[in-house]
Design a protein around this motif. Structure first.
Motif, PDB file in Angstrom:
ATOM      1  N   TRP A 270     -28.946  46.364  -2.113  1.00  0.00           N
ATOM      2  CA  TRP A 270     -28.472  45.005  -2.393  1.00  0.00           C
ATOM      3  C   TRP A 270     -29.664  44.098  -2.689  1.00  0.00           C
ATOM      4  O   TRP A 270     -30.796  44.383  -2.283  1.00  0.00           O
ATOM      5  N   GLY A 271     -29.391  43.001  -3.418  1.00  0.00           N
ATOM      6  CA  GLY A 271     -30.428  42.020  -3.726  1.00  0.00           C
ATOM      7  C   GLY A 271     -29.834  40.622  -3.673  1.00  0.00           C
ATOM      8  O   GLY A 271     -28.722  40.390  -4.133  1.00  0.00           O
ATOM      9  N   ILE A 272     -30.582  39.686  -3.102  1.00  0.00           N
ATOM     10  CA  ILE A 272     -30.157  38.291  -2.981  1.00  0.00           C
ATOM     11  C   ILE A 272     -31.305  37.405  -3.476  1.00  0.00           C
ATOM     12  O   ILE A 272     -32.441  37.527  -3.013  1.00  0.00           O
ATOM     13  N   SER A 273     -30.999  36.509  -4.396  1.00  0.00           N
ATOM     14  CA  SER A 273     -32.047  35.678  -4.980  1.00  0.00           C
ATOM     15  C   SER A 273     -32.349  34.448  -4.129  1.00  0.00           C
ATOM     16  O   SER A 273     -31.533  33.992  -3.332  1.00  0.00           O
ATOM     17  N   TYR A 274     -33.550  33.922  -4.340  1.00  0.00           N
ATOM     18  CA  TYR A 274     -33.940  32.617  -3.811  1.00  0.00           C
ATOM     19  C   TYR A 274     -34.941  32.011  -4.786  1.00  0.00           C
ATOM     20  O   TYR A 274     -35.424  32.683  -5.711  1.00  0.00           O
ATOM     21  N   TYR A 275     -35.255  30.759  -4.625  1.00  0.00           N
ATOM     22  CA  TYR A 275     -36.193  30.107  -5.547  1.00  0.00           C
ATOM     23  C   TYR A 275     -36.800  28.883  -4.875  1.00  0.00           C
ATOM     24  O   TYR A 275     -36.309  28.393  -3.849  1.00  0.00           O
ATOM     25  N   GLY A 276     -37.873  28.399  -5.462  1.00  0.00           N
ATOM     26  CA  GLY A 276     -38.496  27.163  -4.999  1.00  0.00           C
ATOM     27  C   GLY A 276     -38.660  26.198  -6.150  1.00  0.00           C
ATOM     28  O   GLY A 276     -38.642  26.593  -7.322  1.00  0.00           O
ATOM     29  N   GLN A 277     -38.795  24.928  -5.847  1.00  0.00           N
ATOM     30  CA  GLN A 277     -39.093  23.947  -6.882  1.00  0.00           C
ATOM     31  C   GLN A 277     -40.523  24.175  -7.394  1.00  0.00           C
ATOM     32  O   GLN A 277     -41.368  24.700  -6.668  1.00  0.00           O
ATOM     33  N   PRO A 278     -40.806  23.822  -8.656  1.00  0.00           N
ATOM     34  CA  PRO A 278     -42.155  24.034  -9.189  1.00  0.00           C
ATOM     35  C   PRO A 278     -43.226  23.417  -8.275  1.00  0.00           C
ATOM     36  O   PRO A 278     -43.166  22.232  -7.944  1.00  0.00           O
ATOM     37  N   GLY A 279     -44.143  24.243  -7.841  1.00  0.00           N
ATOM     38  CA  GLY A 279     -45.200  23.796  -6.950  1.00  0.00           C
ATOM     39  C   GLY A 279     -44.818  23.808  -5.483  1.00  0.00           C
ATOM     40  O   GLY A 279     -45.684  23.690  -4.613  1.00  0.00           O
ATOM     41  N   ILE A 392     -16.927  39.186   0.314  1.00  0.00           N
ATOM     42  CA  ILE A 392     -16.923  38.504  -0.978  1.00  0.00           C
ATOM     43  C   ILE A 392     -17.517  39.423  -2.042  1.00  0.00           C
ATOM     44  O   ILE A 392     -18.344  40.290  -1.739  1.00  0.00           O
ATOM     45  N   PRO A 393     -17.099  39.257  -3.306  1.00  0.00           N
ATOM     46  CA  PRO A 393     -17.622  40.109  -4.376  1.00  0.00           C
ATOM     47  C   PRO A 393     -19.023  39.702  -4.808  1.00  0.00           C
ATOM     48  O   PRO A 393     -19.500  38.612  -4.477  1.00  0.00           O
ATOM     49  N   ASP A 394     -19.658  40.576  -5.556  1.00  0.00           N
ATOM     50  CA  ASP A 394     -20.990  40.296  -6.084  1.00  0.00           C
ATOM     51  C   ASP A 394     -20.950  39.131  -7.072  1.00  0.00           C
ATOM     52  O   ASP A 394     -19.942  38.881  -7.732  1.00  0.00           O
ATOM     53  N   LYS A 395     -22.057  38.451  -7.168  1.00  0.00           N
ATOM     54  CA  LYS A 395     -22.287  37.462  -8.223  1.00  0.00           C
ATOM     55  C   LYS A 395     -23.526  37.928  -8.974  1.00  0.00           C
ATOM     56  O   LYS A 395     -24.652  37.763  -8.508  1.00  0.00           O
ATOM     57  N   GLY A 396     -23.301  38.527 -10.139  1.00  0.00           N
ATOM     58  CA  GLY A 396     -24.384  39.244 -10.808  1.00  0.00           C
ATOM     59  C   GLY A 396     -25.328  38.415 -11.629  1.00  0.00           C
ATOM     60  O   GLY A 396     -26.409  38.878 -11.993  1.00  0.00           O
ATOM     61  N   SER A 397     -24.962  37.170 -11.953  1.00  0.00           N
ATOM     62  CA  SER A 397     -25.837  36.343 -12.789  1.00  0.00           C
ATOM     63  C   SER A 397     -25.627  34.881 -12.442  1.00  0.00           C
ATOM     64  O   SER A 397     -24.667  34.516 -11.742  1.00  0.00           O
ATOM     65  N   THR A 398     -26.530  34.040 -12.925  1.00  0.00           N
ATOM     66  CA  THR A 398     -26.445  32.603 -12.664  1.00  0.00           C
ATOM     67  C   THR A 398     -27.182  31.851 -13.758  1.00  0.00           C
ATOM     68  O   THR A 398     -28.062  32.404 -14.428  1.00  0.00           O
ATOM     69  N   ALA A 399     -26.833  30.598 -13.943  1.00  0.00           N
ATOM     70  CA  ALA A 399     -27.517  29.733 -14.902  1.00  0.00           C
ATOM     71  C   ALA A 399     -28.523  28.856 -14.156  1.00  0.00           C
ATOM     72  O   ALA A 399     -28.278  28.412 -13.030  1.00  0.00           O
ATOM     73  N   SER A 413     -30.382  32.052 -18.373  1.00  0.00           N
ATOM     74  CA  SER A 413     -29.457  32.873 -17.594  1.00  0.00           C
ATOM     75  C   SER A 413     -30.271  33.920 -16.849  1.00  0.00           C
ATOM     76  O   SER A 413     -31.138  34.584 -17.441  1.00  0.00           O
ATOM     77  N   LEU A 414     -30.021  34.044 -15.543  1.00  0.00           N
ATOM     78  CA  LEU A 414     -30.745  34.999 -14.704  1.00  0.00           C
ATOM     79  C   LEU A 414     -29.784  36.076 -14.218  1.00  0.00           C
ATOM     80  O   LEU A 414     -28.657  35.782 -13.835  1.00  0.00           O
ATOM     81  N   SER A 415     -30.236  37.326 -14.232  1.00  0.00           N
ATOM     82  CA  SER A 415     -29.400  38.409 -13.723  1.00  0.00           C
ATOM     83  C   SER A 415     -30.281  39.492 -13.113  1.00  0.00           C
ATOM     84  O   SER A 415     -31.467  39.605 -13.438  1.00  0.00           O
ATOM     85  N   GLU A 422     -34.109  45.749 -11.938  1.00  0.00           N
ATOM     86  CA  GLU A 422     -34.643  44.943 -13.032  1.00  0.00           C
ATOM     87  C   GLU A 422     -34.076  43.518 -12.974  1.00  0.00           C
ATOM     88  O   GLU A 422     -32.858  43.312 -12.898  1.00  0.00           O
ATOM     89  N   PHE A 423     -34.987  42.557 -13.037  1.00  0.00           N
ATOM     90  CA  PHE A 423     -34.642  41.151 -13.122  1.00  0.00           C
ATOM     91  C   PHE A 423     -34.809  40.707 -14.570  1.00  0.00           C
ATOM     92  O   PHE A 423     -35.865  40.912 -15.178  1.00  0.00           O
ATOM     93  N   THR A 424     -33.764  40.099 -15.126  1.00  0.00           N
ATOM     94  CA  THR A 424     -33.748  39.763 -16.554  1.00  0.00           C
ATOM     95  C   THR A 424     -33.406  38.308 -16.763  1.00  0.00           C
ATOM     96  O   THR A 424     -32.572  37.735 -16.048  1.00  0.00           O
ATOM     97  N   ILE A 425     -34.062  37.674 -17.762  1.00  0.00           N
ATOM     98  CA  ILE A 425     -33.740  36.305 -18.151  1.00  0.00           C
ATOM     99  C   ILE A 425     -33.364  36.283 -19.627  1.00  0.00           C
ATOM    100  O   ILE A 425     -33.796  37.130 -20.408  1.00  0.00           O
ATOM    101  N   SER A 426     -32.533  35.360 -19.991  1.00  0.00           N
ATOM    102  CA  SER A 426     -32.146  35.202 -21.409  1.00  0.00           C
ATOM    103  C   SER A 426     -31.734  33.766 -21.666  1.00  0.00           C
ATOM    104  O   SER A 426     -31.508  32.992 -20.727  1.00  0.00           O
TER     105      SER A 426
END
Length: 426
Positions: A270-279, A392-399, A413-415, A422-426
Motif C-alpha cells: 500500500w502507499g499513502i501520499s503526503y506533501y508540504g508547502q514549498p519550503g 474504504i476503496p482506493d483513491k488512485g490519483s489526485t489533482a 494530476s498525480l498518481s 511508480e509515481f507519475t505526474i501529467s
C-alpha cells in the motif's frame, strides 16, 4: 517615496505642476515598456515623478496621502480610466515581479528607432529637479487582456488636472505632445503552460523518488519525490499548493492526496501520499491522510483461529506415496484484531500521520522552488478505513494546483502504481 523637505502647504494650494512624468526605471524614459504576466496576481511597478507648485512656481511638498488622493493611472491612447482587466494600487502584494522571467517580446523590440521620439526629446534632458516627489503604483492585468500603454493623471480639483497623455487637453495643455508627454507600454504574457518534463519528470511522466528517514525499523517507510519546475530553463520560485485553483491571489484551497493498494505479491502492499508547502519542513496535516481515509487496519488471515493470538495450531495431512502422515504443527502469522507486537512502535502507529512522524517526521528535501510529494509505503497487508472503521476503496490519483511566486496557477494530476512502484505526474 522620495519627499524632500519643503514649506508646509497642502494639495489645495497647488496651481500647477512644473514637472510630471511616468516611467519604469528612469525619468528619461519618455515612452518605456514593461513586461507583466496577465494572471491578475502579478504586479509591475510603475513610477510617477512630479513637482507641484503654487501660482508663482514655488514648489509645494505634498504628503503621500495627498498625492495618492490626486494621482491615478489612465490609458495613454485615449485618456480613459483603467479598465478592460487593468487595475492599479499603491500597495504591493506578495507576488514577485522579475521582468527577465517573463517570456514576452515587443514586436519592434530590436528596431533601433523604437524610442526615437524619446531619444530626440530627452537626449539633452537635465536631471530631474531636486524637488521631485516620486511614488510607485503597481499594475495588474487579468488573463485575456491586451497590452496597452499607460499614462498618469493628477487631479487637484474638479477644474484643475494634469496628464501625461497626448490625447487629453489638461488644464495647462502640457499633456498633448508637451513636456509632460510620457507613457509606459505594458507588454503582456499569458500564464505559461508547463509540461511534466518541466517539473523534472521523465518523458513518460514518471518521477524518481528518494528514500528518507528510517526505512528499517518499521514495516513501512517514506519516499520523497521532488517536482522542480523550471520556466525558460530557470528554477521557478513557488508560492503555495492545494487541491483547487487560486482565487483572487489567495493560496490554492483544500488538501489533496491519494492512497492505493498493490497486489498480493507486490513488494509495496500500500502507499499513502503526503506533501508540504514549498519550503515547508512539515507535511500538511490535512493531506495526511486525505479524508475519508483515517487509519490502516491489519487484514485477518485464514489462520486467524483466535482473534488476539499470534500463533495457531493447524493439522496438516501430508501424502507421501501410499503413506499418509498426520502432522500437527504451529504456524506463525500476522493477523487478528490487535496490531501489538507487529512492529516496534505505539498502538496508534497505523494512523498515517503518526506513521510519518515515526519513520521520517519532516519534509527532508524542502525547497522554496520545489514541491515535495512524499509516499508512505508498507510491505504488510493493510486495509484502509474511515473514522467509524468502515473499509474504504482506493483513491488512485489526485489533482494538485501550484501557485508560483509570479502568480501563475499550474495544475498537475498525480498518481501512484503500487505494483510498479511508480509515481507519475501529467
Amino acid at each position: 517615496m522620495n519627499t524632500p523637505s519643503r514649506p508646509t502647504t497642502s494639495l489645495a494650494d497647488v496651481r500647477q505642476l512644473t514637472y510630471f512624468q511616468i516611467y519604469k526605471t528612469n525619468p528619461s524614459e519618455q515612452h518605456g515598456t514593461i513586461k507583466l504576466f496577465s494572471n491578475g496576481n502579478q504586479q509591475c511597478p510603475i513610477k510617477v515623478g512630479l513637482v507641484a507648485a503654487d501660482a508663482d512656481e514655488n514648489p509645494i511638498t505634498l504628503t503621500e496621502n495627498e498625492i495618492k488622493q490626486a494621482l491615478t493611472l489612465i490609458f495613454y491612447d485615449d485618456g480613459s480610466a483603467l479598465g478592460d482587466g487593468y487595475t492599479s494600487s499603491f500597495d504591493k502584494n506578495r507576488f514577485t515581479w522579475t521582468e527577465s522571467a517573463i517570456p514576452v517580446k515587443h514586436p519592434h523590440e530590436d528596431e533601433p528607432g523604437l524610442n526615437s521620439k524619446a531619444e530626440a526629446s530627452r537626449a539633452a534632458a537635465d536631471e530631474p529637479p531636486a524637488s521631485i516627489q516620486i511614488i510607485t503604483l503597481y499594475v495588474s492585468v487579468t488573463p485575456g487582456s491586451s497590452g496597452r500603454a499607460l499614462a498618469a493623471r493628477f487631479q487637484v480639483n474638479e477644474n484643475l488636472y494634469f496628464t501625461t497623455s497626448p490625447s487629453v487637453h489638461d488644464s495647462e495643455g502640457q499633456g498633448r505632445d508637451g513636456e509632460f508627454d510620457s507613457s509606459v507600454d505594458v507588454l503582456l504574457a499569458e500564464p505559461p503552460f508547463l509540461s511534466a518534463m518541466d517539473f523534472g519528470a521523465a518523458s513518460n511522466g514518471v518521477v524518481t523518488g528518494r528514500k528518507v528517514g528510517d526505512s528499517t525499523t518499521y514495516f513501512y517507510w517514506a519516499v520523497e519525490y521532488y517536482l522542480n519546475p523550471k520556466l525558460n530553463g530557470i528554477a521557478l520560485p513557488l508560492d503555495s499548493v492545494g487541491s483547487s485553483a487560486s482565487v483572487g491571489g489567495k493560496p490554492p484551497a483544500g488538501a489533496f492526496g491519494f492512497y492505493v493498494h498493490g497486489d498480493f505479491f507486490a513488494h509495496v502492499q500500500w502507499g499513502i501520499s503526503y506533501y508540504g508547502q514549498p519550503g515547508g519542513t512539515d507535511a500538511e496535516s490535512g493531506g495526511l491522510p486525505v479524508p475519508p481515509l483515517y487509519a490502516l487496519v491489519a487484514e485477518p488471515t485464514p489462520l486467524d483461529a483466535t482473534q488476539n493470538s499470534e500463533t495457531s495450531t493447524a493439522t496438516i495431512t501430508v501424502h507421501a506415496g501410499n503413506c499418509v502422515d498426520r502432522v500437527t504443527t504451529t504456524v506463525h502469522y500476522i493477523g487478528g484484531g490487535s496490531s501489538h507486537g507487529e512492529h516496534d512502535t505505539s498502538p496508534d502507529s497505523d494512523i498515517p500521520y503518526a506513521m510519518y512522524k515515526n519513520c521520517v517526521g519532516q519534509i527532508v528535501g524542502a525547497n522554496k522552488s520545489r514541491v515535495v510529494i512524499g509516499i508512505l509505503k508498507g510491505n504488510l497487508p493493510r486495509k484502509f478505513t474511515d473514522i467509524p472503521g468502515g473499509t474504504i476503496p482506493d483513491k488512485g490519483s489526485t489533482a494538485m494546483h501550484i501557485l508560483d511566486a509570479y502568480g501563475n496557477d499550474h495544475m498537475l494530476s498525480l498518481s501512484y502504481d503500487a505494483n510498479a512502484d511508480e509515481f507519475t505526474i501529467s
